[in-house]
Design a protein around this motif. Structure first.
Motif, PDB file in Angstrom:
ATOM      1  N   PRO A  39      13.271 -61.269 -24.666  1.00 29.60           N
ATOM      2  CA  PRO A  39      13.250 -61.725 -24.253  1.00 29.60           C
ATOM      3  C   PRO A  39      12.310 -61.805 -23.004  1.00 29.60           C
ATOM      4  CG  PRO A  39      15.667 -60.485 -24.501  1.00 29.60           C
ATOM      5  CD  PRO A  39      14.790 -60.683 -26.180  1.00 29.60           C
ATOM      6  N   ASP A  40      11.774 -60.791 -22.715  1.00 32.89           N
ATOM      7  CA  ASP A  40      10.244 -60.353 -22.078  1.00 32.89           C
ATOM      8  C   ASP A  40       9.569 -61.347 -22.430  1.00 32.89           C
ATOM      9  OD1 ASP A  40      11.681 -58.140 -20.481  1.00 32.89           O
ATOM     10  OD2 ASP A  40      12.037 -56.836 -21.661  1.00 32.89           O
ATOM     11  N   ILE A  41       9.310 -61.599 -23.758  1.00 35.72           N
ATOM     12  CA  ILE A  41       8.430 -62.585 -23.514  1.00 35.72           C
ATOM     13  C   ILE A  41       8.443 -64.283 -23.849  1.00 35.72           C
ATOM     14  CG2 ILE A  41       6.886 -63.789 -25.818  1.00 35.72           C
ATOM     15  CD1 ILE A  41       6.662 -60.604 -27.306  1.00 35.72           C
ATOM     16  N   ARG A  42       9.623 -64.269 -23.734  1.00 36.70           N
ATOM     17  CA  ARG A  42       9.505 -65.822 -23.029  1.00 36.70           C
ATOM     18  C   ARG A  42       9.641 -66.348 -21.515  1.00 36.70           C
ATOM     19  NH1 ARG A  42      14.699 -64.811 -27.359  1.00 36.70           N
ATOM     20  NH2 ARG A  42      16.175 -64.716 -25.161  1.00 36.70           N
ATOM     21  N   ARG A  43      10.373 -65.315 -21.459  1.00 37.77           N
ATOM     22  CA  ARG A  43      10.677 -65.092 -19.419  1.00 37.77           C
ATOM     23  C   ARG A  43       8.883 -65.332 -19.538  1.00 37.77           C
ATOM     24  NH1 ARG A  43      12.065 -59.759 -18.106  1.00 37.77           N
ATOM     25  NH2 ARG A  43      14.698 -60.709 -18.796  1.00 37.77           N
ATOM     26  N   LEU A  44       8.084 -64.509 -20.072  1.00 30.39           N
ATOM     27  CA  LEU A  44       6.929 -64.275 -19.903  1.00 30.39           C
ATOM     28  C   LEU A  44       5.681 -65.962 -19.513  1.00 30.39           C
ATOM     29  CD1 LEU A  44       3.956 -63.071 -18.364  1.00 30.39           C
ATOM     30  CD2 LEU A  44       3.980 -62.457 -20.608  1.00 30.39           C
ATOM     31  N   ILE A  45       6.169 -66.452 -20.778  1.00 33.16           N
ATOM     32  CA  ILE A  45       5.970 -67.533 -21.476  1.00 33.16           C
ATOM     33  C   ILE A  45       6.587 -68.122 -20.828  1.00 33.16           C
ATOM     34  CG2 ILE A  45       6.397 -69.410 -23.315  1.00 33.16           C
ATOM     35  CD1 ILE A  45       6.630 -66.992 -24.950  1.00 33.16           C
ATOM     36  N   TYR A  46       8.277 -68.515 -20.066  1.00 34.29           N
ATOM     37  CA  TYR A  46       8.218 -69.563 -19.924  1.00 34.29           C
ATOM     38  C   TYR A  46       8.243 -69.516 -18.105  1.00 34.29           C
ATOM     39  CZ  TYR A  46      11.647 -70.353 -23.851  1.00 34.29           C
ATOM     40  OH  TYR A  46      12.308 -70.059 -24.700  1.00 34.29           O
ATOM     41  N   THR A  47       7.885 -68.902 -17.820  1.00 36.99           N
ATOM     42  CA  THR A  47       7.618 -68.881 -15.984  1.00 36.99           C
ATOM     43  C   THR A  47       5.735 -69.564 -16.066  1.00 36.99           C
ATOM     44  OG1 THR A  47       8.398 -66.557 -16.268  1.00 36.99           O
ATOM     45  CG2 THR A  47       6.887 -67.217 -14.378  1.00 36.99           C
ATOM     46  N   THR A  48       6.436 -70.444 -14.626  1.00 37.51           N
ATOM     47  CA  THR A  48       5.207 -71.799 -14.646  1.00 37.51           C
ATOM     48  C   THR A  48       4.830 -71.345 -12.712  1.00 37.51           C
ATOM     49  OG1 THR A  48       6.738 -73.266 -14.152  1.00 37.51           O
ATOM     50  CG2 THR A  48       5.747 -73.231 -16.059  1.00 37.51           C
ATOM     51  N   ASN A  49       5.560 -70.806 -12.296  1.00 36.01           N
ATOM     52  CA  ASN A  49       5.676 -70.554 -10.653  1.00 36.01           C
ATOM     53  C   ASN A  49       4.709 -70.048 -10.160  1.00 36.01           C
ATOM     54  OD1 ASN A  49       7.902 -71.762 -10.252  1.00 36.01           O
ATOM     55  ND2 ASN A  49       9.054 -69.189 -10.604  1.00 36.01           N
ATOM     56  N   SER A  50       4.062 -69.016 -10.689  1.00 37.12           N
ATOM     57  CA  SER A  50       2.244 -68.361 -10.675  1.00 37.12           C
ATOM     58  C   SER A  50       1.357 -69.646 -10.622  1.00 37.12           C
ATOM     59  CB  SER A  50       1.942 -67.305 -11.176  1.00 37.12           C
ATOM     60  OG  SER A  50       2.099 -67.535 -12.815  1.00 37.12           O
ATOM     61  N   VAL A  51       1.445 -69.967 -11.404  1.00 39.67           N
ATOM     62  CA  VAL A  51       0.662 -71.369 -12.535  1.00 39.67           C
ATOM     63  C   VAL A  51       0.592 -72.329 -11.251  1.00 39.67           C
ATOM     64  CG1 VAL A  51       0.409 -73.496 -13.752  1.00 39.67           C
ATOM     65  CG2 VAL A  51       0.699 -70.665 -14.547  1.00 39.67           C
ATOM     66  N   GLU A  52       1.786 -73.188 -10.925  1.00 38.68           N
ATOM     67  CA  GLU A  52       2.404 -74.256 -10.564  1.00 38.68           C
ATOM     68  C   GLU A  52       1.770 -73.594  -8.899  1.00 38.68           C
ATOM     69  OE1 GLU A  52       6.227 -75.184 -10.727  1.00 38.68           O
ATOM     70  OE2 GLU A  52       5.830 -75.691 -12.645  1.00 38.68           O
ATOM     71  N   GLY A  53       1.957 -72.251  -8.209  1.00 35.69           N
ATOM     72  CA  GLY A  53       0.918 -72.016  -6.953  1.00 35.69           C
ATOM     73  C   GLY A  53      -0.397 -72.018  -7.408  1.00 35.69           C
ATOM     74  N   TYR A  54      -0.435 -71.164  -7.761  1.00 34.79           N
ATOM     75  CA  TYR A  54      -2.217 -71.389  -8.377  1.00 34.79           C
ATOM     76  C   TYR A  54      -3.067 -72.654  -8.206  1.00 34.79           C
ATOM     77  CZ  TYR A  54      -7.321 -70.592 -10.202  1.00 34.79           C
ATOM     78  OH  TYR A  54      -8.614 -70.543 -10.188  1.00 34.79           O
ATOM     79  N   HIS A  55      -2.094 -73.747  -8.849  1.00 37.10           N
ATOM     80  CA  HIS A  55      -3.002 -75.172  -8.840  1.00 37.10           C
ATOM     81  C   HIS A  55      -2.246 -75.911  -7.089  1.00 37.10           C
ATOM     82  CE1 HIS A  55      -2.552 -76.248 -13.499  1.00 37.10           C
ATOM     83  NE2 HIS A  55      -3.601 -75.231 -13.398  1.00 37.10           N
ATOM     84  N   ARG A  56      -1.505 -75.810  -6.521  1.00 37.94           N
ATOM     85  CA  ARG A  56      -1.054 -75.779  -4.987  1.00 37.94           C
ATOM     86  C   ARG A  56      -2.100 -75.427  -4.447  1.00 37.94           C
ATOM     87  NH1 ARG A  56       0.549 -73.115  -1.364  1.00 37.94           N
ATOM     88  NH2 ARG A  56       1.650 -71.752  -3.308  1.00 37.94           N
ATOM     89  N   GLN A  57      -2.628 -73.966  -4.418  1.00 44.01           N
ATOM     90  CA  GLN A  57      -3.737 -73.675  -3.428  1.00 44.01           C
ATOM     91  C   GLN A  57      -5.216 -74.219  -3.820  1.00 44.01           C
ATOM     92  OE1 GLN A  57      -2.847 -69.176  -4.626  1.00 44.01           O
ATOM     93  NE2 GLN A  57      -2.391 -69.088  -2.157  1.00 44.01           N
ATOM     94  N   LEU A  58      -5.550 -74.722  -4.735  1.00 46.33           N
ATOM     95  CA  LEU A  58      -6.518 -75.476  -4.855  1.00 46.33           C
ATOM     96  C   LEU A  58      -6.455 -76.368  -4.342  1.00 46.33           C
ATOM     97  CD1 LEU A  58      -7.682 -74.479  -8.650  1.00 46.33           C
ATOM     98  CD2 LEU A  58      -8.146 -73.649  -6.829  1.00 46.33           C
TER      99      LEU A  58
END
Length: 102
Positions: free
Chosen positions: A28-47
């Motif tokens: 479950p911990d690895i799946r949560r890490l794989i599925y989490t996209t909020n940080s990527v979306e936030g990074y792209h939003r700032q760019l």
């Protein structure tokens, strides 16, 4: 899932369905890490925010330099550690013995 998202995201849904057996075997911990996209979306939003405020760029090199500077600024604010990182790292080292060394 296919009924709801299949029309709009057909390729992603097909990839998900084709690889579900492999993806569902992770802890479950690895799946949560794989599925989490909020940080990527936030990074792209700032760019996008930085690019949007500029009218035009004289060259591709100027965009590259701006992205570098923005990246330095964005990553300097990253202070929160990944929750359960020690556990996740141990699980990754078990799942991917040839790639992850502790």
């Amino acid at each position: 899932m296919t009924d709801k998202w299949g029309g709009k995201y057909a390729i992603a849904v097909k990839s998900w369905e084709n690889n579900w057996a492999e993806l569902s075997n992770y802890p479950p911990d690895i799946r949560r890490l794989i599925y989490t996209t909020n940080s990527v979306e936030g990074y792209h939003r700032q760019l996008r925010k930085v690019i949007k405020t500029k009218g035009a760029f004289p060259s591709a090199e100027s965009v590259r330099k701006l992205f570098y500077l923005v990246n330095c600024d964005i990553t300097s604010d990253w202070t929160m550690p990944i929750p359960n990182w020690a556990c996740i790292l141990n699980q990754l080292s078990i799942c991917f013995k040839q790639r992850v060394t502790i």
